[in-house]
Scaffold this active site. Structure first.
Site, PDB file in Angstrom:
ATOM      1  N   ILE A 135       0.815  -1.215   0.000  1.00  0.00           N
ATOM      2  CA  ILE A 135       0.000   0.000   0.000  1.00  0.00           C
ATOM      3  C   ILE A 135       0.848   1.264   0.000  1.00  0.00           C
ATOM      4  CG2 ILE A 135      -0.305  -0.102   2.534  1.00  0.00           C
ATOM      5  CD1 ILE A 135      -3.217   0.990   1.943  1.00  0.00           C
ATOM      6  N   ASP A 137       0.478   5.194   0.640  1.00  0.00           N
ATOM      7  CA  ASP A 137      -0.431   6.165   1.252  1.00  0.00           C
ATOM      8  C   ASP A 137       0.055   7.579   0.890  1.00  0.00           C
ATOM      9  OD1 ASP A 137      -2.041   7.647   2.915  1.00  0.00           O
ATOM     10  OD2 ASP A 137      -1.617   6.501   4.720  1.00  0.00           O
TER      11      ASP A 137
HETATM   12  P1  5GP Z   1       3.233   6.109   3.264  1.00  0.00           P
HETATM   13  O1  5GP Z   1       4.674   6.315   3.573  1.00  0.00           O
HETATM   14  O2  5GP Z   1       2.950   6.002   1.782  1.00  0.00           O
HETATM   15  O3  5GP Z   1       2.366   7.149   3.918  1.00  0.00           O
HETATM   16  O4  5GP Z   1       2.789   4.779   3.960  1.00  0.00           O
HETATM   17  C1  5GP Z   1       3.071   3.565   3.431  1.00  0.00           C
HETATM   18  C2  5GP Z   1       3.168   2.519   4.527  1.00  0.00           C
HETATM   19  O5  5GP Z   1       2.212   2.767   5.543  1.00  0.00           O
HETATM   20  C3  5GP Z   1       2.858   1.155   4.016  1.00  0.00           C
HETATM   21  O6  5GP Z   1       4.064   0.480   3.787  1.00  0.00           O
HETATM   22  C4  5GP Z   1       2.066   0.514   5.117  1.00  0.00           C
HETATM   23  O7  5GP Z   1       2.938  -0.178   5.961  1.00  0.00           O
HETATM   24  C5  5GP Z   1       1.489   1.623   5.901  1.00  0.00           C
HETATM   25  N1  5GP Z   1       0.048   1.890   5.619  1.00  0.00           N
HETATM   26  C6  5GP Z   1      -0.467   2.974   5.000  1.00  0.00           C
HETATM   27  N2  5GP Z   1      -1.798   2.903   4.926  1.00  0.00           N
HETATM   28  C7  5GP Z   1      -2.153   1.745   5.510  1.00  0.00           C
HETATM   29  C8  5GP Z   1      -3.413   1.091   5.727  1.00  0.00           C
HETATM   30  O8  5GP Z   1      -4.511   1.545   5.369  1.00  0.00           O
HETATM   31  N3  5GP Z   1      -3.369  -0.105   6.364  1.00  0.00           N
HETATM   32  C9  5GP Z   1      -2.201  -0.671   6.779  1.00  0.00           C
HETATM   33  N4  5GP Z   1      -2.284  -1.840   7.393  1.00  0.00           N
HETATM   34  N5  5GP Z   1      -0.998  -0.084   6.592  1.00  0.00           N
HETATM   35  C10 5GP Z   1      -0.975   1.099   5.956  1.00  0.00           C
END
Ligand code: 5GP
Length: 217
Positions: A135, A137
């Protein structure tokens, strides 16, 4: 481009009622709905594998799996890539390496990102790399990882994200192969966790208030 955006799940999609599917009994009160059923996830990954095989051509694929959330996606994706290789008699060479990152506490993204488990990645030099992440985000994690990978001077780097969240300043452009574009909900299942719970759930689900309380640290 449609292909880049993946399957778009609208803001008002409530998911499927829990009683329409099977899931581990112990999560009965902890999830709201089945957001993306396991079968649909698998079918979509098969399609992504097709795109990847087309794009990588004859090049061996150095797969970099982002743990722990990416392990199921990675395993299924690599399996489908191999199946296509067999069927078209151009068996693609794949190598899988794992990398562990952590930036989340409960359901909140935190500022500090750590690369926890990483072996020497110098074998990526001059190679075609596929980063596999469950994922994306805010994209912070992926940006940091891409920067790290680029230091090894690979020939090319592509990113596969099973889920990409629809958030302001979307990180979509970071992701070359998107499974699903989803609203800004916290989702679990298919190896995605909430404080290590829910990895043993096959479907991607939205966690309930009860579930959030129960497994909070
Ligand atoms: P970013 O750095 O893009 O904000 O976040 C990415 C990381 O956050 C992903 O590798 C994941 O571990 C975690 N993450 C982001 N959104 C979710 C979600 O809705 N559910 C879960 N379980 N993990 C998430």
């Amino acid at each position: 481009e449609r292909r880049k955006r993946g399957i778009v799940i609208k803001d008002d999609w409530p998911g499927y009622s829990l009683d329409l599917f099977t899931y581990p009994e112990h999560y009965h009160e902890d999830i709201e709905s089945v957001y993306i059923p396991h079968g649909v996830i698998r079918n979509r990954i098969e399609r992504l594998a097709h795109y990847i095989v087309d794009d990588f051509g004859e090049n061996a694929i150095m797969v970099l799996c982002v743990l722990k959330g990416g392990y199921k996606f990675c395993a299924d994706l690599v399996d489908f890539i191999k199946v296509f290789g067999r069927n078209s008699s151009k068996y693609l060479e794949t190598r899988v390496e794992f990398i562990r990152l952590k930036s989340y506490l409960n359901d909140q993204s935190t500022e500090d990102l750590h690369i926890i488990g990483s072996r020497d990645l110098s074998f990526l030099h001059g190679k075609s790399v596929l980063i596999v992440e469950a994922i994306v985000d805010t994209g912070k994690t992926m940006k940091a990882l891409l920067k790290h990978v680029e230091t090894f001077e690979p020939k090319m780097v592509k990113v596969a994200g099973l889920l990409v969240k629809r958030v302001p300043n979307m990180a979509e452009s970071l992701t070359d192969y998107v499974g699903f574009e989803i609203p800004n909900h916290f989702v679990v299942g298919y190896a995605l966790d909430y404080n290590e719970y829910f990895r043993d759930l096959n479907h991607i689900c939205v966690i309930s208030k009860t579930g959030k309380m129960k497994y909070k640290v």
